[in-house]
Design a protein around this motif. Structure first.
Motif, short mmCIF file in Angstrom:
data_model
loop_
_atom_site.label_atom_id
_atom_site.label_comp_id
_atom_site.label_asym_id
_atom_site.label_seq_id
_atom_site.Cartn_x
_atom_site.Cartn_y
_atom_site.Cartn_z
N PRO A 380 7.58 11.96 -121.89
CA PRO A 380 7.05 10.65 -122.29
C PRO A 380 6.92 10.51 -123.80
CG PRO A 380 5.75 11.59 -120.49
CD PRO A 380 6.67 12.67 -120.97
N SER A 381 6.81 11.63 -124.49
CA SER A 381 6.60 11.58 -125.94
C SER A 381 7.84 11.19 -126.73
CB SER A 381 6.08 12.93 -126.44
OG SER A 381 4.78 13.16 -125.95
N ALA A 383 8.90 8.49 -126.68
CA ALA A 383 8.57 7.11 -127.07
C ALA A 383 8.00 7.03 -128.48
CB ALA A 383 7.56 6.52 -126.09
N THR A 395 3.32 0.83 -127.41
CA THR A 395 4.07 2.02 -127.00
C THR A 395 3.24 2.85 -126.02
OG1 THR A 395 5.19 2.08 -129.16
CG2 THR A 395 5.28 4.09 -127.82
N VAL A 399 4.19 4.23 -122.22
CA VAL A 399 4.06 5.64 -121.84
C VAL A 399 3.19 5.77 -120.59
CG1 VAL A 399 3.14 7.90 -122.52
CG2 VAL A 399 4.46 6.55 -124.17
N ILE A 409 10.89 6.90 -120.06
CA ILE A 409 10.59 5.88 -121.07
C ILE A 409 11.75 4.89 -121.18
CG2 ILE A 409 10.20 5.50 -123.54
CD1 ILE A 409 7.79 6.71 -122.09
#
Length: 442
Positions: A380-381, A383, A395, A399, A409
């Motif tokens: 997810p990071s 993003a 954002t 997430v 994402i």
């Protein structure tokens, strides 16, 4: 055939009083103590403090011991008088009795073999010498090999991208090569720390006798003895400027012990990373043996676990050294045999553990590129760069939805049509995310 006993009454009493055979004074130390006896005999001869024939015989027998002969003549436990006097007398008596048998001459263990010396300057000097030689000849070469292997792996994994992790949570993508280069640099730095702390041990208090004043040794003995010891060992040894410092304090030895512990703790962190990456299948550690007596086919990362156990042992031994360091009083630290055994054993087990891990695990460790890439894409990071376009809070909503719905994402962005398709490919290029300041778009 049982070997003839050459030790004398002092050794006999120490053996009877403290008959623990689980931890015998290491013969590596005895060999270096013998070199000090040889150098001292030469120095005494130079200063006309001893008869030439006696000096030559003491020298010859001491050299024989330093080369590994008579190893069974040194039976004492490390749990003895804290100055190591029993072991000093052990070697004095052995040399004396061998001289009587081999050369038909009376050489006194105290008046001749121990001339111009005391356990209080000889034992600390022999400890320094032993730690220097064992570290330079055995431990540092294995650390250097480990260092080079991690550097080699960093090059091998150059184009592989995985997810970074913080707090045991997926973070932004990172090059696997960056991680392994980091491991290489950590080891390199810690190796240099060990080398730097070892330099302080080259200064030895030989000639300080009982309390660092040099009483009962002729003027110039310290300089002569250290000179001959340098010739015998090939090491750049130096006479201690203040012998009181080196006999009353083991500060330099304690710092060296701490450098071994600090190196070990850094290695432990690396091993933990590798063990977890192996579990996630990002990397594959070579299987060595069956891992379970009941679960068929189970394989464990045993080479890592062996070295991790060794690291805990090293940390424990450093605690023993630290406590011994602060417990010295006035002109002498009286925990020298324990200090010697603790650090020397740390050097031995670290040498073994590093060599085993390097040869049985690291050299044949492989990266699973496809699995690494999947972790990077699904984090997810990834993003994170989107926040520069639509802001942190928007954002964060994307997430949260991705995590709750089990989607990526990019899937959420496409569903909500947040940015154009060509922009998606530009922003979420894995190489660009993993190497933001080294990326070149072809």
């Amino acid at each position: 055939m049982k070997e003839k006993i050459y030790w004398g009454n002092h050794t006999k009493k120490a053996k009877e009083n403290f008959p623990y055979e689980g931890k015998i004074v290491p013969f590596e130390f005895i060999k270096n103590l013998a070199l000090i006896k040889a150098a001292s005999a030469k120095a005494n001869l130079n200063l006309k403090a001893i008869d030439k024939r006696k000096a030559e015989i003491i020298f010859n027998i001491a050299i024989e011991i330093s080369k590994g002969k008579y190893s069974k003549q040194f039976p004492l436990s490390i749990y003895q008088t804290g100055s190591g006097t029993s072991t000093n007398m052990n070697i004095n008596e052995v040399i004396s009795n061998l001289a009587k048998e081999k050369y038909k001459i009376n050489i006194h263990p105290n008046d001749d073999v121990n001339l111009s010396q005391s356990s209080n300057d000889v034992i600390p000097s022999a400890i320094n010498l032993t730690l220097i030689k064992e570290t330079k000849e055995k431990l540092l070469p294995e650390i250097t090999k480990l260092e080079k292997e991690f550097k080699k792996k960093a090059k091998e994994f150059k184009n592989i991208i995985t997810t970074g992790r913080t707090h045991f949570q997926d973070a932004v993508p990172v090059g696997l090569s960056f991680e392994f280069e980091g491991y290489y640099l950590i080891i390199k730095k810690q190796r240099k720390n060990i080398e730097n702390s070892l330099k302080n041990l080259f200064e030895i208090p030989l000639g300080g006798t009982a309390v660092g004043t040099g009483l009962n040794s002729p003027k110039g003995f310290s300089e002569k003895a250290v000179y001959h010891l340098k010739k015998l060992t090939g090491l750049p040894l130096k006479k201690a400027k203040c012998k009181f410092e080196y006999q009353s304090s083991i500060g330099n030895i304690s710092v060296f012990s701490s450098s071994l512990k600090n190196f070990s703790l850094e290695i432990f962190k690396i091993l933990q990373d590798l063990k977890i990456k192996n579990y996630f299948k990002e990397i594959s550690i070579p299987p060595l043996q069956e891992g379970s007596s009941i679960m068929p086919g189970k394989v464990n990362p045993v080479a890592i676990e062996v070295l991790q156990q060794i690291i805990f042992d090293v940390a424990g031994k450093d605690t023993s050294v630290s406590l011994s360091s602060l417990s010295g009083n006035f002109e002498l630290n009286t925990f020298l045999p324990l200090i010697l055994f603790s650090i020397l054993d740390s050097i031995k087990i670290l040498t073994f553990g590093i060599k085993t891990f390097n040869e049985k695990a690291l050299k044949n460790l492989k990266a699973n590129e496809e699995i690494c890439r999947r972790y990077a894409e699904n984090s997810p990071s990834i993003a994170t760069p989107l926040s520069l376009i639509i802001g942190y809070e928007r954002t964060a909503e994307i997430v949260k939805r991705a995590v709750e719905e089990g989607k990526t994402i990019i899937e959420i962005i496409r569903e909500e049509k947040i940015i154009p398709e060509e922009k998606i490919k530009e922003i979420f290029n894995l190489k660009k995310l993993a190497f933001p300041h080294h990326f070149k778009d072809k």
